[in-house]
Design a protein around this motif. Structure first.
Motif, PDB file in Angstrom:
ATOM      1  N   VAL A 102      38.857  38.294  36.122  1.00  9.21           N
ATOM      2  CA  VAL A 102      39.585  39.128  37.079  1.00  9.21           C
ATOM      3  C   VAL A 102      39.236  38.715  38.505  1.00  9.21           C
ATOM      4  CG1 VAL A 102      39.905  41.473  37.935  1.00  9.21           C
ATOM      5  CG2 VAL A 102      39.728  41.072  35.483  1.00  9.21           C
ATOM      6  N   VAL A 103      37.950  38.516  38.762  1.00  9.32           N
ATOM      7  CA  VAL A 103      37.503  38.149  40.105  1.00  9.32           C
ATOM      8  C   VAL A 103      38.079  36.793  40.508  1.00  9.32           C
ATOM      9  CG1 VAL A 103      35.469  37.529  41.491  1.00  9.32           C
ATOM     10  CG2 VAL A 103      35.415  39.531  39.996  1.00  9.32           C
ATOM     11  N   ARG A 104      38.073  35.830  39.595  1.00 11.81           N
ATOM     12  CA  ARG A 104      38.597  34.501  39.938  1.00 11.81           C
ATOM     13  C   ARG A 104      40.092  34.560  40.262  1.00 11.81           C
ATOM     14  NH1 ARG A 104      37.616  30.241  35.654  1.00 11.81           N
ATOM     15  NH2 ARG A 104      37.092  31.893  34.195  1.00 11.81           N
ATOM     16  N   VAL A 105      40.844  35.309  39.451  1.00  8.36           N
ATOM     17  CA  VAL A 105      42.277  35.437  39.721  1.00  8.36           C
ATOM     18  C   VAL A 105      42.507  36.116  41.067  1.00  8.36           C
ATOM     19  CG1 VAL A 105      44.398  36.568  38.971  1.00  8.36           C
ATOM     20  CG2 VAL A 105      42.952  35.420  37.299  1.00  8.36           C
ATOM     21  N   TRP A 106      41.757  37.174  41.319  1.00  9.17           N
ATOM     22  CA  TRP A 106      41.924  37.923  42.568  1.00  9.17           C
ATOM     23  C   TRP A 106      41.592  37.052  43.774  1.00  9.17           C
ATOM     24  CZ3 TRP A 106      37.590  40.908  45.130  1.00  9.17           C
ATOM     25  CH2 TRP A 106      38.045  41.559  46.275  1.00  9.17           C
TER      26      TRP A 106
END
Length: 322
Positions: A102-106
């Motif tokens: 999630v963090v990488r996509v965000w």
């Protein structure tokens, strides 16, 4: 049930699963011997293991960067390493195993735009990684357990099925990406990966992916060898270490506890026991390996708190966005 209460219940359940697994692993071990080994660890060997896990993280960051470039979105080497370290810290402290995704996509969407493309890259990487681990483990351990019991093969099949359950668990990632959509079905999730199928399903990309996987698994095997040395245990040969590393990484992929806690240690203890390592030594090494993972995530937490995770957004890419 309110959403906050559901999340709290899920965290409590996964902590209970992890605790129950650790208890099952430790109940027949000589805990005094385990504690003695942990109290007298070789600090030099332990430091080498932590360094090997940092190497593991760097290789994984480079693999993600390669897939992003294949999807038409290059990420700088330093930036990819910073973003991956930051994401790793979330993977190890949040319930399940998709917080880092999630963090990488965000972060990449904030820097470059292209939410669908970023989701497709992370999904492709995650599914391919778990699939590769599952297939290699099934092939390898089926051969190793051929002279063993049918129960051992059934246990391996069960662990593999649990690991593959991580793929549907990626829906959580999309639900957290508000305000994109409230909910996505599994079919819609995998449609993102299908959008860039022509970019990923190329011999050059697949060969590079497998090479990065091999390098990462070798780093993990080196960390396990260092954990055994730090615990004062005799290490099995390189082939055995590779098999143990593959089992431990597959256990870490199971999304039914906090960051694979309990599944990873159980896989390590069982695999090391197969190669003749005493249970107390195997359990001490498994706990040291988990400590190495946690220390590996510490820089990511510092990066997140400092906000220095790649600098300002990059200028728009010269190609069309998805």
């Amino acid at each position: 049930m309110p959403s906050a209460l559901k999340k709290a219940a899920l965290i409590a359940l996964k902590l209970a699963v992890a605790g129950a697994l650790i208890w099952l692993i430790a109940r027949n071990a000589d805990l005094t011997a385990v504690w003695t080994r942990l109290a007298q660890i070789d600090r030099g060997a332990f430091a080498l293991g932590v360094a090997a896990m940092f190497g593991f993280c760097l290789v994984m960051a480079l693999r993600w960067r390669m897939l992003s470039a294949a999807a038409g979105q290059p990420i700088g080497g330093v930036r990819s390493a910073l973003l991956y370290l930051e994401a790793l810290s979330f993977n190890l402290v949040l319930p399940g195993s998709v917080g880092g995704e999630v963090v990488r996509v965000w972060r990449t969407t904030k820097l470059f735009g292209g939410l669908r493309r970023n989701i497709a890259v992370v999904l492709a990487e995650r599914v391919a990684n778990v699939g590769t681990l599952a297939l290699v483990n099934v092939g390898l351990w089926s051969v190793l357990l051929a002279a063993g019991s049918v129960e051992g093969l059934l246990a391996l099949a069960g662990v593999t099925a649990l690991a593959l359950a991580a793929a549907p668990g990626l829906r959580t990632m999309l639900r957290l990406l508000a305000p994109y959509r409230r909910r996505r079905t599994p079919r819609e999730v995998f449609r993102f990966g299908w959008l860039v199928r022509r970019r990923f399903l190329k011999p050059r990309v697949l060969a590079a992916f497998l090479l990065y996987c091999a390098l990462a698994y070798a780093m993990a095997a080196g960390a396990i060898a260092a954990a055994l040395a730090a615990a004062g245990a005799t290490s099995p040969g390189p082939g055995a270490l590779a098999a143990v590393a593959l089992a431990a990484l597959l256990g870490s992929s199971i999304p039914l506890s906090i960051a694979g806690l309990g599944f990873r240690e159980g896989a390590m203890v069982a695999a090391l026991g197969w190669f003749g390592v005493a249970q107390d030594a195997a359990l001490a090494a498994a706990l040291l390996f988990t400590a190495m993972l946690l220390l590996q995530a510490a820089p990511g937490l510092a990066i997140w708190l400092s906000g220095r995770n790649g600098g300002r957004p990059a200028p728009p890419a010269p190609y069309a966005a998805d």
